[in-house]
Design an enzyme around this catalytic site. Structure first.
Site, short mmCIF file in Angstrom:
data_model
loop_
_atom_site.label_atom_id
_atom_site.label_comp_id
_atom_site.label_asym_id
_atom_site.label_seq_id
_atom_site.Cartn_x
_atom_site.Cartn_y
_atom_site.Cartn_z
CG ASP A 100 8.44 -0.22 -12.70
OD1 ASP A 100 7.75 0.19 -13.78
OD2 ASP A 100 8.25 0.98 -12.42
CG ASP A 141 10.19 4.20 -5.99
OD1 ASP A 141 8.85 2.89 -5.34
OD2 ASP A 141 10.03 4.84 -6.45
#
Length: 889
Positions: free
Chosen positions: A481, A71
């Site tokens: 993350d 992404d």
């Protein structure tokens, strides 16, 4: 867990950092810069994965040709010989950083050399450029680009649906692209060189995740989400007649053309109330399979169904493996076995707890089995075993209670593909890695198949901060993350990310310059402390205590001797503490949200920056005073650092194109700054080992110099600059952090926003720098016994990789080493890490680099290399340390 994908770059964009237009500044003085004057090699500090892989595409004509899209981190091609991924979009530059987000991929089944990528990261104003379709005729080794008149959203909601880009399997000059934002369906008839809207396509979509979102991120129309050809309705060289298109519209999700795109109509009888995430056609049996969810994903989804459409009769059949009432997830991952028509698989992509689920049918969806089932709740039985030894951090250091397990089968599992040439091989993407198996058909026989990471070479972390201490591990990282890692060996995957606590994202870290075993990090966490400390160089951690009001990590600084810390967290003002943060007090004289750093010599001196003002504390962070320095950037897109070993020596980079933007230097602790006239723009600054003969540490910056964007190095205090990267190695946006290595001259670590930690090493010092490692005794001859372990860790046609461990089995320490051997079969070394080498004929000599020359008695040092071979690849029979013969195992 990829729940937070709007990272550093977006914040920088909001501040106008990446406007992409020339700086409105007075013309600088004549530049002294050499563009690409030095030869560097670039690779990743290995993490293996770390990000969301929403798409995997196998070529239908050529075996072992596969691609993956990420992404925010570009696209990759599978290398079967080494079972690794090769990055394909590292050439994307600073001004078009959004083209590192890949919303769709298509591999040409007529001409396998051709591959296409639809690129663009955000459909709102965060991305300064429109989307594009990249086309390659050499499998992604080089690209041409067709710009589009609208944006694409590789990191937008709904990015796991697809594929939105498709090549006609009969007439490969024809491609279709589904667009977001109400832009409709687009077509190219010249192999992607030009595009035009399909004017008569009847539905541009209407589904948005959150209509109330004023940023335009969650409120964008997700548009046209997939295109699928029925290859049985065409002949070679003639356009395929039947095309199916998925639309983000819960009442009108599937459209069809039966005349090669001339006319379109809604497919009659289709289910409503759901979004069709995928549409996969089994032409052999005449079935179109569809995976439905009530949401666009990749995070959300509470209900779902699977359907089968018979293309000949028009019959719709609900083939959901569980009743709709029993779902708490949507379906997305969807694949058929091209070798065994009738075998279909799907994923419950949004089943976060206790795990994702994978379903398999061998009778076209008539009956299903699951990857795991409950035996007696909370106990479960798995049809698979998981081996994450190659990426052990995938356990997250967790010890969950049943029915949750670690490592998890996955989450956000929207990419699922069975190899069209091998029924035993399957790959699927998760929010953290690519998993796969090579014995999938054991599922059907009742025995367990093995799932392993199939992700080596695919690096997709967003990097927020970097540190390279003078001793201990060469690299500490702060990542989005997955928190961050301590790399003791850049070529190996660390065993675990930072834990105790495990931040969802680490925003800042620092070490004490004169006591580098003391390390601090801060980050974001849903609940719990936002700061942690280590007293062993980041190997182990313990949580600190938050002051009242903290909502996020912010930035943190450690005193030069580790005696105190200054923290500027999100949610409250700047704080200071002595010891390890058990009691914080508010700092005075400095605004909330300031960036903080420490002087690297004086433990009582700290610095801050906010909105054009520089601040200084001389009492350990208790109080700050605004500097009189003027002319600094007015915004907050700034990063600054103090020079190790130089009290009051501060470098500041940053700004925006609508104001001051560049690189500044202070030698008086921030009382005044001088702007470097030969740097047009700069966004990060770091220091590394001084060049031989130089009296000042090497500077590294991500900057624009002499009109060129790149990674630059200066060995003379910024008087002259050398670009060390090239146009093939740009990695999009590199403004978050940069640092040199204090132990290895020429080594630089670069933070990327989606391609992980990149590090570069100079090949020979380049044309403008001295020899990086002059050695009056180039052949150290330590005494005492030695032992060598030589292991070929990977081998493929014509190439191999080997690891060498050299152990000091004597009683005296070595201050340098030189290991020699000969290859019996003509092998040639192509690349070495953690050592320098020379080769003459079959004879090889490997020597220590600057940081690993000292080897205590009883200790060992390791290095590795890749090489070429032909015929046979016998391992060396003997190794010599100087004149001493080593034992070999």
């Amino acid at each position: 867990m990829r729940r937070t994908r709007i990272l550093t770059a977006v914040l920088a964009l909001a501040a106008g950092l990446l406007a992409g237009t020339p700086s409105a500044l007075a013309a600088p003085a004549a530049q002294d810069v050499s563009i690409s004057a030095d030869s560097y090699t670039w690779q990743n500090a290995r993490i293996d994965g770390g990000g969301f892989v929403p798409g995997i595409v196998f070529n239908r004509k050529e075996k072992n040709l596969a691609y993956a899209r990420t992404d925010i981190g570009g696209a990759y091609r599978w290398q079967q010989a080494s079972k690794t991924w090769t990055p394909l979009l590292d050439s994307v530059g600073w001004d078009e950083w959004g083209h590192t987000g890949v919303v769709s991929l298509a591999s040409d089944s007529v001409d396998p050399d051709k591959v296409y990528a639809a690129v663009g990261t955000y459909t709102n104003g965060w991305d300064p450029t429109n989307g594009a379709v990249m086309r390659s005729s050499d499998r992604g080794a080089s690209w041409q680009k067709a710009d589009l008149p609208f944006k694409l959203g590789g990191n937008m909601p709904g990015r796991g649906m697809g594929e939105r880009l498709a090549v006609d399997p009969n007439r490969n000059s024809v491609l279709y692209l589904g667009a977001p934002s109400g832009k409709g369906l687009w077509r190219s008839t010249d192999s992607g060189a030009s595009w035009s809207q399909v004017a008569n396509f009847p539905n541009v979509g209407n589904y948005v995740q959150d209509p109330s979102d004023t940023s335009g991120y969650a409120s964008d129309n997700q548009g046209i989400v997939w295109v699928t050809f029925d290859e049985s309705t065409g002949t070679s060289g003639n356009a395929t007649r039947t095309i199916y298109v998925g639309v983000a519209d819960k009442d009108n999700a599937v459209y069809r053309s039966t005349d090669a795109g001339a006319t379109w109509s809604r497919v009659a009888g289709q289910p409503t109330g759901y979004l069709a995430h995928k549409g996969v056609l089994d032409a052999a049996n005449g079935f179109l399979y569809l995976a439905y969810s009530d949401k666009g994903g990749p995070y959300d989804g509470g209900k779902g169904q699977l359907w089968r459409y018979a293309t000949a009769s028009g019959t719709w059949t609900n083939i959901s493996p569980v009743a709709e009432a029993d779902t708490y997830y949507g379906f997305a991952g969807l694949t058929v076995d091209r070798q065994k028509p009738g075998t279909v698989m799907a994923t419950a992509y949004s089943s976060w707890w206790p795990d994702t689920q994978i379903f398999r049918s061998t009778d076209s969806g008539g009956t299903w089995t699951k990857a795991w089932d409950y035996t007696s709740y909370p106990d479960r039985a798995n049809r698979y075993t998981m081996d994450v030894s190659s990426s052990p951090w995938l356990t997250w250091g967790a010890n969950p209670s049943p029915p949750e397990r670690t490592p998890k089968l996955g989450w956000m599992t929207e990419a699922l593909e069975i190899d069209p040439f091998d029924s035993n091989r399957m790959m699927y993407g998760t929010g953290a890695t690519v998993y796969g198996t090579e014995d999938l058909t054991k599922w059907d026989s009742g025995s367990q198949f093995t799932i392993r990471p199939m992700v080596r070479g695919l690096e997709e972390t967003a990097v927020n901060d970097l540190a390279s201490p003078p001793s201990g591990a060469p690299l500490l990282s702060a990542l989005g993350d997955i928190g961050g890692f301590r790399h003791t060996d850049l070529t190996k995957v660390p065993s675990m990310m930072f834990t105790q606590p495990n931040f969802t994202s680490t925003t800042s870290l620092d070490y004490a310059e004169s006591s580098p075993n003391t390390v601090v990090r801060v980050g974001d966490l849903d609940s719990g402390p936002h700061i942690a400390f280590s007293t062993d160089n980041g190997a182990n951690w313990f949580a600190g205590t938050d002051p009242s009001g903290v909502s996020g990590g912010g930035t943190v600084a450690a005193a030069a001797d580790g005696s105190r810390f200054v923290w500027s967290p999100a949610g409250t003002g700047v704080q200071y503490a002595t010891g390890f943060g058990s009691s914080w007090q508010a700092s005075s004289g400095i605004p909330s949200g300031a960036i903080v750093e420490s002087d690297r010599v004086d433990p009582k001196t700290f610095y801050g920056f906010k909105s054009g003002k520089f601040y200084v504390s001389s009492d350990g962070g208790a109080s700050f005073t605004a500097s009189a320095a003027t002319g600094l950037p007015s915004g907050d897109s700034v990063r600054f650092k103090a020079l190790p070993g130089g009290k009051g020596d501060v470098w500041l980079a940053g700004g925006a194109t609508d104001g001051a933007y560049g690189l500044w230097h202070s030698t008086d602790g921030g009382a005044s700054f001088t702007r470097l006239s030969n740097v047009e723009q700069a966004d990060a600054i770091g220091f590394g080992k001084a060049a031989p003969g130089a009296s000042y540490q090497t500077l590294y910056t991500s900057a624009k110099i002499a009109g060129v964007r790149g990674i630059f190095r200066s060995t003379d205090k910024g008087a002259t600059w050398t670009r060390v990267n090239d146009d093939a190695h740009q990695w999009g946006w590199t403004g978050a952090a940069i640092t040199g290595d204090p132990r290895v001259y020429g080594r630089v670590y670069v933070a990327t926003n989606g391609r992980g930690v990149i590090y570069g090493e100079t090949a020979d010092g380049g044309s403008t720098d001295p020899d990086p490692d002059p050695d009056p005794d180039p052949d150290p001859t330590p005494t005492g016994a030695c032992a060598v372990t030589y292991k070929v860790t990977n081998q493929w046609s014509g190439g191999f990789q080997a690891d060498v461990q050299l152990s000091n089995t004597g009683s005296s320490a070595w201050s340098g080493w030189s290991l020699g051997w000969s290859f019996a079969d003509g092998q040639r070394i192509t690349q070495v890490w953690n050592a320098e080498h020379t080769q003459s004929g079959s004879a090889v000599t490997a020597r220590n680099v600057g940081w690993n020359g000292n080897v205590a008695a009883g200790s060992s040092v390791s290095f590795g290399f890749t090489g070429n071979w032909a015929g046979t690849n016998a391992r060396p029979a003997a190794f010599k340390l100087g004149e001493q013969t080593c034992s070999v195992s």
